[in-house]
Scaffold this motif. Structure first.
Motif, PDB file in Angstrom:
ATOM      1  N   LYS A 275      -2.585   9.863 -11.855  1.00 28.13           N
ATOM      2  CA  LYS A 275      -1.646   8.754 -11.688  1.00 28.13           C
ATOM      3  C   LYS A 275      -1.441   8.358 -10.224  1.00 28.13           C
ATOM      4  O   LYS A 275      -0.932   7.267  -9.939  1.00 28.13           O
TER       5      LYS A 275
ATOM      6  N   THR B 183      -6.437  11.546  -1.238  1.00 31.71           N
ATOM      7  CA  THR B 183      -6.583  11.323  -2.675  1.00 31.71           C
ATOM      8  C   THR B 183      -8.017  10.992  -3.063  1.00 31.71           C
ATOM      9  O   THR B 183      -8.553  11.521  -4.047  1.00 31.71           O
ATOM     10  N   GLU B 184      -8.663  10.139  -2.294  1.00 32.63           N
ATOM     11  CA  GLU B 184     -10.040   9.755  -2.594  1.00 32.63           C
ATOM     12  C   GLU B 184     -10.962  10.968  -2.578  1.00 32.63           C
ATOM     13  O   GLU B 184     -11.863  11.090  -3.411  1.00 32.63           O
TER      14      GLU B 184
ATOM     15  N   ASN C 266       0.828  -1.186   0.000  1.00 36.32           N
ATOM     16  CA  ASN C 266       0.000   0.000   0.000  1.00 36.32           C
ATOM     17  C   ASN C 266       0.871   1.247   0.000  1.00 36.32           C
ATOM     18  O   ASN C 266       1.848   1.345   0.741  1.00 36.32           O
TER      19      ASN C 266
ATOM     20  N   GLU D  52       5.446   7.224  -3.199  1.00 36.23           N
ATOM     21  CA  GLU D  52       5.881   7.335  -4.585  1.00 36.23           C
ATOM     22  C   GLU D  52       6.085   8.798  -4.950  1.00 36.23           C
ATOM     23  O   GLU D  52       5.439   9.688  -4.390  1.00 36.23           O
TER      24      GLU D  52
ATOM     25  N   SER E  64       1.553  10.037  -2.245  1.00 34.08           N
ATOM     26  CA  SER E  64       2.068  10.331  -3.580  1.00 34.08           C
ATOM     27  C   SER E  64       2.548  11.778  -3.608  1.00 34.08           C
ATOM     28  O   SER E  64       1.805  12.692  -3.237  1.00 34.08           O
TER      29      SER E  64
ATOM     30  N   LYS F 214      -1.396   6.904  -6.679  1.00 32.38           N
ATOM     31  CA  LYS F 214      -1.900   5.668  -6.086  1.00 32.38           C
ATOM     32  C   LYS F 214      -1.924   5.723  -4.563  1.00 32.38           C
ATOM     33  O   LYS F 214      -2.389   4.794  -3.903  1.00 32.38           O
TER      34      LYS F 214
ATOM     35  N   GLU G  56      -2.773   6.869  -0.644  1.00 30.63           N
ATOM     36  CA  GLU G  56      -3.977   7.232   0.112  1.00 30.63           C
ATOM     37  C   GLU G  56      -4.080   8.747   0.224  1.00 30.63           C
ATOM     38  O   GLU G  56      -5.173   9.311   0.238  1.00 30.63           O
TER      39      GLU G  56
ATOM     40  N   LYS H 164     -10.327  12.983  -5.824  1.00 33.20           N
ATOM     41  CA  LYS H 164     -10.807  12.302  -7.028  1.00 33.20           C
ATOM     42  C   LYS H 164     -12.317  12.125  -7.013  1.00 33.20           C
ATOM     43  O   LYS H 164     -12.983  12.299  -8.053  1.00 33.20           O
TER      44      LYS H 164
END
Length: 326
Positions: free
Chosen positions: A80, A165-166, A2, A34, A6, A82, A84, A169
Protein backbone atom coordinates in the motif's frame (compact mmCIF):
# COMPACT_ATOMS: atom_id res chain seq x y z
CA UNK A 1 1.10 15.78 -3.69
CA UNK A 2 4.21 13.60 -3.63
CA UNK A 3 4.52 11.50 -0.50
CA UNK A 4 8.06 11.36 0.83
CA UNK A 5 7.65 8.75 3.56
CA UNK A 6 5.19 5.97 4.40
CA UNK A 7 5.06 4.86 8.05
CA UNK A 8 3.75 1.29 8.35
CA UNK A 9 2.22 0.44 11.74
CA UNK A 10 0.80 -3.07 12.18
CA UNK A 11 -1.26 -3.58 15.33
CA UNK A 12 -2.98 -6.51 17.00
CA UNK A 13 -4.90 -5.86 20.23
CA UNK A 14 -2.55 -2.98 20.88
CA UNK A 15 -4.75 -0.04 21.80
CA UNK A 16 -2.85 0.70 25.03
CA UNK A 17 0.09 2.47 23.37
CA UNK A 18 -1.17 2.91 19.79
CA UNK A 19 -2.26 6.53 20.10
CA UNK A 20 1.14 7.52 21.52
CA UNK A 21 2.87 5.77 18.63
CA UNK A 22 0.70 7.54 16.05
CA UNK A 23 1.00 10.93 17.77
CA UNK A 24 4.80 10.68 17.68
CA UNK A 25 4.45 10.81 13.89
CA UNK A 26 1.53 13.24 13.48
CA UNK A 27 3.23 15.88 15.63
CA UNK A 28 5.03 16.69 12.39
CA UNK A 29 2.82 19.27 10.67
CA UNK A 30 3.98 18.48 7.13
CA UNK A 31 1.50 16.93 4.71
CA UNK A 32 3.89 14.90 2.54
CA UNK A 33 3.83 11.65 4.51
CA UNK A 34 1.32 8.93 5.26
CA UNK A 35 0.64 6.51 8.09
CA UNK A 36 -0.54 3.07 7.02
CA UNK A 37 -2.32 1.67 10.06
CA UNK A 38 -3.02 -2.05 9.74
CA UNK A 39 -5.42 -3.65 12.19
CA UNK A 40 -4.39 -7.30 12.05
CA UNK A 41 -7.74 -8.81 13.03
CA UNK A 42 -7.80 -7.35 16.55
CA UNK A 43 -10.48 -8.58 18.95
CA UNK A 44 -10.44 -5.66 21.43
CA UNK A 45 -11.09 -1.94 20.97
CA UNK A 46 -8.15 -1.53 18.57
CA UNK A 47 -10.27 -1.49 15.35
CA UNK A 48 -12.44 1.35 16.68
CA UNK A 49 -9.36 3.32 17.75
CA UNK A 50 -7.78 2.86 14.32
CA UNK A 51 -10.92 4.21 12.66
CA UNK A 52 -11.02 7.16 15.06
CA UNK A 53 -7.39 8.04 14.34
CA UNK A 54 -8.07 7.96 10.60
CA UNK A 55 -11.11 10.23 11.00
CA UNK A 56 -9.01 12.79 12.89
CA UNK A 57 -6.13 13.00 10.40
CA UNK A 58 -6.25 12.68 6.62
CA UNK A 59 -2.64 11.45 6.57
CA UNK A 60 -3.71 8.24 8.33
CA UNK A 61 -5.05 5.33 6.27
CA UNK A 62 -6.57 2.47 8.25
CA UNK A 63 -6.95 -1.06 6.93
CA UNK A 64 -8.63 -3.99 8.68
CA UNK A 65 -7.30 -7.39 7.60
CA UNK A 66 -7.56 -11.02 8.67
CA UNK A 67 -5.26 -11.98 11.55
CA UNK A 68 -2.38 -13.69 9.74
CA UNK A 69 0.51 -12.29 11.78
CA UNK A 70 2.82 -9.29 11.80
CA UNK A 71 4.83 -10.38 8.75
CA UNK A 72 1.72 -10.56 6.59
CA UNK A 73 0.56 -7.18 7.95
CA UNK A 74 3.89 -5.53 7.13
CA UNK A 75 3.85 -7.02 3.63
CA UNK A 76 0.36 -5.58 3.19
CA UNK A 77 1.72 -2.20 4.28
CA UNK A 78 4.57 -2.37 1.78
CA UNK A 79 2.06 -3.04 -1.02
CA UNK A 80 0.00 0.00 0.00
CA UNK A 81 2.96 2.35 0.52
CA UNK A 82 3.00 5.36 -1.81
CA UNK A 83 5.99 7.15 -0.31
CA UNK A 84 9.39 7.42 -1.93
CA UNK A 85 10.67 5.87 1.31
CA UNK A 86 9.05 3.65 3.90
CA UNK A 87 9.68 2.80 7.53
CA UNK A 88 8.13 0.57 10.18
CA UNK A 89 6.91 1.42 13.66
CA UNK A 90 5.59 -1.06 16.20
CA UNK A 91 2.34 -0.05 17.89
CA UNK A 92 3.95 0.12 21.33
CA UNK A 93 7.00 2.16 20.26
CA UNK A 94 7.44 5.85 19.48
CA UNK A 95 9.56 8.26 17.49
CA UNK A 96 11.63 10.64 19.61
CA UNK A 97 10.11 14.10 19.70
CA UNK A 98 11.21 15.90 16.54
CA UNK A 99 13.10 12.86 15.23
CA UNK A 100 10.53 11.90 12.61
CA UNK A 101 10.50 15.42 11.18
CA UNK A 102 14.31 15.54 11.10
CA UNK A 103 14.56 12.11 9.48
CA UNK A 104 12.02 13.10 6.85
CA UNK A 105 13.98 16.28 6.11
CA UNK A 106 17.14 14.21 5.69
CA UNK A 107 15.47 12.29 2.85
CA UNK A 108 15.64 15.32 0.54
CA UNK A 109 18.15 14.49 -2.22
CA UNK A 110 18.83 11.19 -0.41
CA UNK A 111 20.61 8.71 -2.71
CA UNK A 112 20.81 5.75 -0.33
CA UNK A 113 18.48 2.75 -0.25
CA UNK A 114 18.84 1.79 3.41
CA UNK A 115 19.33 4.30 6.23
CA UNK A 116 20.07 3.07 9.76
CA UNK A 117 19.60 4.99 13.02
CA UNK A 118 20.50 4.49 16.68
CA UNK A 119 17.64 3.96 19.10
CA UNK A 120 16.82 3.86 22.80
CA UNK A 121 15.35 1.11 24.95
CA UNK A 122 12.70 2.16 27.47
CA UNK A 123 10.73 0.39 30.16
CA UNK A 124 6.97 -0.15 29.89
CA UNK A 125 6.33 3.39 31.13
CA UNK A 126 8.55 4.93 28.48
CA UNK A 127 11.46 5.73 30.79
CA UNK A 128 14.70 5.57 28.84
CA UNK A 129 17.07 2.81 30.03
CA UNK A 130 19.84 2.77 27.45
CA UNK A 131 20.87 4.06 24.03
CA UNK A 132 21.95 1.62 21.33
CA UNK A 133 24.62 3.06 19.04
CA UNK A 134 25.43 0.82 16.10
CA UNK A 135 28.34 2.32 14.16
CA UNK A 136 30.98 5.03 14.48
CA UNK A 137 30.92 6.11 10.84
CA UNK A 138 28.25 7.17 8.32
CA UNK A 139 29.37 4.46 5.89
CA UNK A 140 29.74 1.15 7.75
CA UNK A 141 31.35 -1.73 5.89
CA UNK A 142 29.50 -4.89 4.99
CA UNK A 143 31.48 -6.76 7.64
CA UNK A 144 30.59 -4.20 10.33
CA UNK A 145 26.90 -4.58 9.53
CA UNK A 146 27.01 -8.37 9.27
CA UNK A 147 28.89 -8.64 12.57
CA UNK A 148 25.93 -7.04 14.34
CA UNK A 149 23.71 -9.81 12.97
CA UNK A 150 26.29 -12.45 13.87
CA UNK A 151 27.34 -11.39 17.38
CA UNK A 152 24.51 -9.33 18.82
CA UNK A 153 20.81 -8.52 18.50
CA UNK A 154 21.29 -4.77 18.02
CA UNK A 155 20.42 -4.80 14.30
CA UNK A 156 17.69 -7.44 14.57
CA UNK A 157 14.75 -5.07 14.19
CA UNK A 158 13.20 -3.77 10.96
CA UNK A 159 12.20 -0.51 12.67
CA UNK A 160 14.74 2.24 13.27
CA UNK A 161 15.60 2.11 9.58
CA UNK A 162 14.28 3.84 6.48
CA UNK A 163 14.07 1.99 3.16
CA UNK A 164 13.74 3.24 -0.40
CA UNK A 165 10.32 1.92 -1.43
CA UNK A 166 11.26 1.32 -5.06
CA UNK A 167 14.30 -0.72 -3.97
CA UNK A 168 12.15 -2.94 -1.73
CA UNK A 169 9.38 -3.43 -4.29
CA UNK A 170 11.65 -3.82 -7.33
CA UNK A 171 13.52 -6.65 -5.65
CA UNK A 172 10.32 -8.20 -4.22
CA UNK A 173 11.73 -8.14 -0.70
CA UNK A 174 9.09 -9.31 1.77
CA UNK A 175 8.77 -10.63 5.30
CA UNK A 176 8.70 -14.42 5.45
CA UNK A 177 5.36 -15.35 7.03
CA UNK A 178 6.77 -18.73 8.11
CA UNK A 179 8.89 -17.06 10.82
CA UNK A 180 7.54 -16.74 14.37
CA UNK A 181 10.65 -14.89 15.57
CA UNK A 182 13.47 -13.44 13.47
CA UNK A 183 11.44 -12.22 10.49
CA UNK A 184 13.03 -8.76 10.85
CA UNK A 185 16.53 -10.17 10.39
CA UNK A 186 15.48 -12.21 7.38
CA UNK A 187 13.90 -9.12 5.78
CA UNK A 188 17.08 -7.06 6.16
CA UNK A 189 19.37 -9.83 4.94
CA UNK A 190 17.13 -10.26 1.90
CA UNK A 191 17.78 -6.58 1.15
CA UNK A 192 21.54 -7.06 1.39
CA UNK A 193 21.41 -9.61 -1.43
CA UNK A 194 20.75 -6.71 -3.80
CA UNK A 195 23.67 -4.51 -2.61
CA UNK A 196 21.77 -1.51 -1.21
CA UNK A 197 23.49 1.84 -0.73
CA UNK A 198 23.67 2.22 3.04
CA UNK A 199 24.08 5.21 5.35
CA UNK A 200 24.18 5.45 9.13
CA UNK A 201 22.73 8.58 10.74
CA UNK A 202 23.54 9.59 14.31
CA UNK A 203 20.11 10.91 15.33
CA UNK A 204 18.18 8.60 17.68
CA UNK A 205 14.96 7.70 15.91
CA UNK A 206 12.91 5.21 17.93
CA UNK A 207 12.02 4.59 21.57
CA UNK A 208 11.78 0.80 21.79
CA UNK A 209 9.42 -0.06 24.62
CA UNK A 210 10.28 -3.38 26.29
CA UNK A 211 7.11 -5.12 27.42
CA UNK A 212 7.43 -8.37 29.36
CA UNK A 213 4.25 -9.87 27.87
CA UNK A 214 5.30 -9.32 24.24
CA UNK A 215 6.16 -12.17 21.87
CA UNK A 216 9.85 -11.32 22.23
CA UNK A 217 9.69 -12.04 25.97
CA UNK A 218 7.66 -15.27 25.95
CA UNK A 219 9.55 -18.55 26.15
CA UNK A 220 8.78 -22.08 25.02
CA UNK A 221 10.67 -24.79 23.17
CA UNK A 222 10.15 -23.15 19.76
CA UNK A 223 12.98 -20.83 20.85
CA UNK A 224 15.41 -23.67 20.25
CA UNK A 225 14.12 -24.13 16.70
CA UNK A 226 14.62 -20.41 16.14
CA UNK A 227 18.13 -20.73 17.61
CA UNK A 228 18.91 -23.39 15.02
CA UNK A 229 17.79 -21.07 12.22
CA UNK A 230 19.79 -18.24 13.75
CA UNK A 231 22.89 -20.47 13.81
CA UNK A 232 22.46 -21.39 10.14
CA UNK A 233 21.99 -17.73 9.18
CA UNK A 234 25.07 -16.62 11.10
CA UNK A 235 27.22 -19.37 9.62
CA UNK A 236 26.12 -18.30 6.16
CA UNK A 237 26.93 -14.64 6.87
CA UNK A 238 30.32 -15.60 8.29
CA UNK A 239 31.20 -17.35 5.03
CA UNK A 240 30.66 -14.07 3.14
CA UNK A 241 33.14 -11.94 5.10
CA UNK A 242 36.65 -12.08 6.53
CA UNK A 243 35.69 -14.06 9.64
CA UNK A 244 38.51 -14.47 12.16
CA UNK A 245 38.92 -17.01 14.98
CA UNK A 246 38.05 -14.28 17.47
CA UNK A 247 34.93 -13.43 15.46
CA UNK A 248 33.95 -17.10 15.60
CA UNK A 249 34.42 -17.25 19.38
CA UNK A 250 32.32 -14.10 19.76
CA UNK A 251 29.59 -15.72 17.67
CA UNK A 252 29.54 -18.88 19.77
CA UNK A 253 29.58 -16.79 22.95
CA UNK A 254 26.42 -14.90 21.92
CA UNK A 255 24.65 -18.03 20.66
CA UNK A 256 25.69 -19.89 23.80
CA UNK A 257 24.31 -17.21 26.10
CA UNK A 258 21.02 -17.39 24.23
CA UNK A 259 20.94 -21.17 24.53
CA UNK A 260 21.60 -21.02 28.27
CA UNK A 261 18.98 -18.28 28.72
CA UNK A 262 16.34 -20.33 26.86
CA UNK A 263 17.28 -23.37 28.95
CA UNK A 264 16.83 -21.41 32.18
CA UNK A 265 13.41 -20.11 31.14
CA UNK A 266 11.95 -23.43 29.96
CA UNK A 267 13.21 -25.09 33.16
CA UNK A 268 10.50 -23.14 35.00
CA UNK A 269 7.78 -24.94 33.01
CA UNK A 270 5.85 -28.04 34.10
CA UNK A 271 5.57 -31.01 34.16
CA UNK A 272 9.29 -31.53 34.72
CA UNK A 273 9.41 -34.94 33.06
CA UNK A 274 8.10 -33.44 29.82
CA UNK A 275 10.45 -30.45 30.13
CA UNK A 276 13.48 -32.72 30.49
CA UNK A 277 12.44 -34.82 27.49
CA UNK A 278 11.81 -31.76 25.29
CA UNK A 279 15.03 -30.09 26.43
CA UNK A 280 17.02 -33.16 25.45
CA UNK A 281 15.29 -33.25 22.07
CA UNK A 282 15.96 -29.54 21.50
CA UNK A 283 19.63 -29.70 22.45
CA UNK A 284 20.31 -32.81 20.39
CA UNK A 285 19.50 -30.86 17.23
CA UNK A 286 22.92 -30.90 15.46
CA UNK A 287 23.15 -27.12 15.15
CA UNK A 288 22.30 -26.57 18.83
CA UNK A 289 24.69 -29.36 19.84
CA UNK A 290 27.46 -27.59 17.92
CA UNK A 291 26.71 -24.39 19.88
CA UNK A 292 26.98 -26.40 23.10
CA UNK A 293 30.21 -28.07 22.07
CA UNK A 294 31.81 -24.74 21.22
CA UNK A 295 30.70 -22.75 24.28
CA UNK A 296 33.58 -20.43 25.30
CA UNK A 297 33.11 -21.30 28.97
CA UNK A 298 36.18 -19.27 29.97
CA UNK A 299 34.19 -16.13 29.10
CA UNK A 300 31.18 -16.99 31.25
CA UNK A 301 30.35 -16.55 34.92
CA UNK A 302 30.43 -19.51 37.30
CA UNK A 303 26.72 -20.42 37.04
CA UNK A 304 26.73 -20.42 33.23
CA UNK A 305 30.00 -22.36 33.24
CA UNK A 306 28.54 -25.10 35.47
CA UNK A 307 25.26 -25.32 33.53
CA UNK A 308 27.16 -25.34 30.23
CA UNK A 309 29.40 -28.22 31.33
CA UNK A 310 26.42 -30.23 32.59
CA UNK A 311 24.57 -29.73 29.31
CA UNK A 312 27.65 -30.73 27.32
CA UNK A 313 27.67 -34.01 29.28
CA UNK A 314 23.95 -34.57 28.72
CA UNK A 315 22.80 -34.10 32.33
CA UNK A 316 19.52 -32.48 31.28
CA UNK A 317 17.48 -33.60 34.28
CA UNK A 318 20.02 -32.24 36.75
CA UNK A 319 20.15 -28.92 34.89
CA UNK A 320 16.35 -28.56 34.99
CA UNK A 321 16.28 -29.32 38.72
CA UNK A 322 19.05 -26.77 39.44
CA UNK A 323 17.54 -24.04 37.29
CA UNK A 324 14.09 -24.55 38.81
CA UNK A 325 15.44 -23.07 42.04
CA UNK A 326 17.52 -20.21 40.59
Amino acid sequence: MNISLSVIIPVYNGSKYLEKAVNSVTECNDKDFEIILIDDGSTDDTPALCDKLQENDSRIHTFHIENLGVSNARNFGIEKAKGEFLTFLDADDEFFQGAFEKAKADLVNQENDFIIYPYSITDENGNEKTTVELFSTENPTKKEMFMHFINSSKMNFCWGKIYRTEFVKKNSVKFDTAFDVGEDIDFQLSLFKYEPRVEYCFTKLIKYRQISSSVMHQYDFTRFDNLKECYIMRKDLASQIDFTKQDEEDMYCDLGRRLLSYTKNVSKLKPKKTVISKLKESLEIPENRDILNNLPLHRMDMVRKIIGKLLQKGHYGLVVRILSFI
